[in-house]
Motif scaffolding. Sequence first.
Motif, PDB file in Angstrom:
ATOM      1  N   ARG A  36      17.984  71.441  51.554  1.00 54.94           N
ATOM      2  CA  ARG A  36      18.654  72.171  52.632  1.00 54.94           C
ATOM      3  C   ARG A  36      18.142  73.597  52.758  1.00 54.94           C
ATOM      4  O   ARG A  36      18.152  74.175  53.821  1.00 54.94           O
ATOM      5  CB  ARG A  36      20.161  72.179  52.385  1.00 54.94           C
ATOM      6  N   ASN A  37      17.664  74.162  51.643  1.00 59.48           N
ATOM      7  CA  ASN A  37      17.173  75.532  51.727  1.00 59.48           C
ATOM      8  C   ASN A  37      15.713  75.594  52.176  1.00 59.48           C
ATOM      9  O   ASN A  37      15.146  76.666  52.281  1.00 59.48           O
ATOM     10  CB  ASN A  37      17.359  76.268  50.387  1.00 59.48           C
ATOM     11  N   GLY A  38      15.095  74.427  52.402  1.00 60.98           N
ATOM     12  CA  GLY A  38      13.747  74.376  52.949  1.00 60.98           C
ATOM     13  C   GLY A  38      12.632  74.614  51.957  1.00 60.98           C
ATOM     14  O   GLY A  38      11.473  74.629  52.319  1.00 60.98           O
ATOM     15  N   ARG A  39      12.946  74.779  50.680  1.00 60.75           N
ATOM     16  CA  ARG A  39      11.907  75.070  49.701  1.00 60.75           C
ATOM     17  C   ARG A  39      11.389  73.826  49.001  1.00 60.75           C
ATOM     18  O   ARG A  39      10.543  73.910  48.135  1.00 60.75           O
ATOM     19  CB  ARG A  39      12.425  76.055  48.664  1.00 60.75           C
ATOM     20  N   GLY A  40      11.869  72.662  49.362  1.00 58.29           N
ATOM     21  CA  GLY A  40      11.392  71.432  48.751  1.00 58.29           C
ATOM     22  C   GLY A  40      12.199  71.054  47.524  1.00 58.29           C
ATOM     23  O   GLY A  40      12.824  71.879  46.888  1.00 58.29           O
ATOM     24  N   GLY A  41      12.182  69.779  47.224  1.00 55.61           N
ATOM     25  CA  GLY A  41      12.890  69.287  46.053  1.00 55.61           C
ATOM     26  C   GLY A  41      14.362  69.062  46.320  1.00 55.61           C
ATOM     27  O   GLY A  41      14.855  69.273  47.410  1.00 55.61           O
ATOM     28  N   SER A  42      15.058  68.604  45.319  1.00 53.19           N
ATOM     29  CA  SER A  42      16.499  68.394  45.406  1.00 53.19           C
ATOM     30  C   SER A  42      17.078  68.839  44.076  1.00 53.19           C
ATOM     31  O   SER A  42      16.462  69.621  43.375  1.00 53.19           O
ATOM     32  CB  SER A  42      16.797  66.924  45.700  1.00 53.19           C
ATOM     33  N   VAL A  43      18.243  68.331  43.708  1.00 53.03           N
ATOM     34  CA  VAL A  43      18.805  68.680  42.418  1.00 53.03           C
ATOM     35  C   VAL A  43      17.743  68.445  41.336  1.00 53.03           C
ATOM     36  O   VAL A  43      17.512  69.254  40.482  1.00 53.03           O
ATOM     37  CB  VAL A  43      20.072  67.842  42.119  1.00 53.03           C
ATOM     38  N   ARG A  44      17.099  67.337  41.427  1.00 56.19           N
ATOM     39  CA  ARG A  44      15.969  67.013  40.568  1.00 56.19           C
ATOM     40  C   ARG A  44      14.954  66.337  41.455  1.00 56.19           C
ATOM     41  O   ARG A  44      15.292  65.498  42.262  1.00 56.19           O
ATOM     42  CB  ARG A  44      16.440  66.079  39.452  1.00 56.19           C
ATOM     43  N   ASP A  45      13.702  66.684  41.341  1.00 56.48           N
ATOM     44  CA  ASP A  45      12.676  66.173  42.233  1.00 56.48           C
ATOM     45  C   ASP A  45      12.571  64.656  42.142  1.00 56.48           C
ATOM     46  O   ASP A  45      12.716  64.083  41.064  1.00 56.48           O
ATOM     47  CB  ASP A  45      11.331  66.808  41.864  1.00 56.48           C
ATOM     48  N   LEU A  46      12.297  64.015  43.268  1.00 56.32           N
ATOM     49  CA  LEU A  46      12.157  62.558  43.286  1.00 56.32           C
ATOM     50  C   LEU A  46      11.076  62.077  42.334  1.00 56.32           C
ATOM     51  O   LEU A  46      11.163  60.980  41.809  1.00 56.32           O
ATOM     52  CB  LEU A  46      11.808  62.078  44.703  1.00 56.32           C
ATOM     53  N   ALA A  47      10.064  62.879  42.106  1.00 59.64           N
ATOM     54  CA  ALA A  47       8.983  62.455  41.224  1.00 59.64           C
ATOM     55  C   ALA A  47       9.465  62.247  39.799  1.00 59.64           C
ATOM     56  O   ALA A  47       8.816  61.580  39.011  1.00 59.64           O
ATOM     57  CB  ALA A  47       7.859  63.484  41.238  1.00 59.64           C
ATOM     58  N   MET A  76      27.498  57.592  39.966  1.00 56.69           N
ATOM     59  CA  MET A  76      27.454  57.837  38.524  1.00 56.69           C
ATOM     60  C   MET A  76      26.011  57.798  38.023  1.00 56.69           C
ATOM     61  O   MET A  76      25.611  58.618  37.188  1.00 56.69           O
ATOM     62  CB  MET A  76      28.294  56.792  37.783  1.00 56.69           C
ATOM     63  N   LEU A  77      25.226  56.857  38.535  1.00 59.87           N
ATOM     64  CA  LEU A  77      23.822  56.748  38.128  1.00 59.87           C
ATOM     65  C   LEU A  77      23.040  57.973  38.585  1.00 59.87           C
ATOM     66  O   LEU A  77      22.245  58.527  37.821  1.00 59.87           O
ATOM     67  CB  LEU A  77      23.197  55.467  38.686  1.00 59.87           C
ATOM     68  N   ALA A  78      23.258  58.386  39.819  1.00 58.16           N
ATOM     69  CA  ALA A  78      22.573  59.575  40.322  1.00 58.16           C
ATOM     70  C   ALA A  78      22.916  60.786  39.458  1.00 58.16           C
ATOM     71  O   ALA A  78      22.041  61.591  39.115  1.00 58.16           O
ATOM     72  CB  ALA A  78      22.952  59.831  41.778  1.00 58.16           C
ATOM     73  N   SER A  79      24.166  60.905  39.076  1.00 58.35           N
ATOM     74  CA  SER A  79      24.592  62.010  38.225  1.00 58.35           C
ATOM     75  C   SER A  79      23.904  61.940  36.863  1.00 58.35           C
ATOM     76  O   SER A  79      23.447  62.950  36.339  1.00 58.35           O
ATOM     77  CB  SER A  79      26.106  61.986  38.062  1.00 58.35           C
ATOM     78  N   ALA A  80      23.816  60.738  36.292  1.00 56.16           N
ATOM     79  CA  ALA A  80      23.165  60.567  34.993  1.00 56.16           C
ATOM     80  C   ALA A  80      21.689  60.929  35.063  1.00 56.16           C
ATOM     81  O   ALA A  80      21.118  61.445  34.101  1.00 56.16           O
ATOM     82  CB  ALA A  80      23.330  59.132  34.504  1.00 56.16           C
ATOM     83  N   LEU A  81      21.061  60.667  36.194  1.00 58.90           N
ATOM     84  CA  LEU A  81      19.648  60.993  36.383  1.00 58.90           C
ATOM     85  C   LEU A  81      19.437  62.437  36.816  1.00 58.90           C
ATOM     86  O   LEU A  81      18.311  62.926  36.813  1.00 58.90           O
ATOM     87  CB  LEU A  81      19.028  60.057  37.432  1.00 58.90           C
ATOM     88  N   GLY A  82      20.526  63.095  37.225  1.00 53.73           N
ATOM     89  CA  GLY A  82      20.411  64.472  37.681  1.00 53.73           C
ATOM     90  C   GLY A  82      19.847  64.591  39.085  1.00 53.73           C
ATOM     91  O   GLY A  82      19.185  65.571  39.416  1.00 53.73           O
ATOM     92  N   VAL A  83      20.087  63.576  39.919  1.00 53.44           N
ATOM     93  CA  VAL A  83      19.613  63.597  41.303  1.00 53.44           C
ATOM     94  C   VAL A  83      20.794  63.404  42.247  1.00 53.44           C
ATOM     95  O   VAL A  83      21.872  62.996  41.836  1.00 53.44           O
ATOM     96  CB  VAL A  83      18.549  62.503  41.572  1.00 53.44           C
ATOM     97  N   ARG A  84      20.574  63.678  43.500  1.00 51.23           N
ATOM     98  CA  ARG A  84      21.595  63.400  44.510  1.00 51.23           C
ATOM     99  C   ARG A  84      21.525  61.930  44.884  1.00 51.23           C
ATOM    100  O   ARG A  84      20.466  61.316  44.856  1.00 51.23           O
ATOM    101  CB  ARG A  84      21.352  64.259  45.742  1.00 51.23           C
ATOM    102  N   SER A  85      22.658  61.387  45.286  1.00 53.22           N
ATOM    103  CA  SER A  85      22.717  59.970  45.657  1.00 53.22           C
ATOM    104  C   SER A  85      21.696  59.586  46.722  1.00 53.22           C
ATOM    105  O   SER A  85      21.063  58.534  46.600  1.00 53.22           O
ATOM    106  CB  SER A  85      24.124  59.593  46.107  1.00 53.22           C
ATOM    107  N   PRO A  86      21.491  60.393  47.775  1.00 54.77           N
ATOM    108  CA  PRO A  86      20.480  60.003  48.768  1.00 54.77           C
ATOM    109  C   PRO A  86      19.079  59.868  48.165  1.00 54.77           C
ATOM    110  O   PRO A  86      18.302  59.015  48.587  1.00 54.77           O
ATOM    111  CB  PRO A  86      20.531  61.138  49.790  1.00 54.77           C
TER     112      PRO A  86
END
Length: 176
Positions: A36-47, A76-86
Amino acid sequence: TPMPYRAIGGGSSFYSLVPVATSTRSERILRRPASRNGRGGSVRDLATIDVGSGHLLGAAARLFRGAGYAGATTRMLASALGVRSPSLYYHIGKKEDLLYEICVDSLRRITEAVRSSVDAESAPIDRLRTLIRTHTTMALADTDKHVTMLVELRSLSPRRRAAVVRLRDVYEGLVR
């Protein structure tokens, strides 16, 4: 600009993203998603959701073993992985896809390991010892996956359950 990534892996909906610097021209190039801030990535990068190395399947197997398939959520899985659900939904279609992949992966890995180790032996007693050692080693190495496969097999759709049972029968035939 964000670093380009390439998709690698599976015959299913699961992929691993790695830097393009290691890619070949024939592979599809993907870019990291913008936040959302336009700088790339998310809570944790998809890579970092490395399906090819089993990171996603391992985390899902631990979650399903601990909370049960019915009690576990993709949130719960997304949280365990440190990523957002989307971000997680980029890699999976639905929760059952994960359960199916866990079941198939656990059976594929143990079957391949036992087959290759037993085939290397010629004496019947050595083949039996090797089978027991390899089976035990693989079952302990992939405990979460094997327990999930054995306990949660009933949660798969009939078509997928039948496919996993066929794989299980192949392994049991190898052991007999």
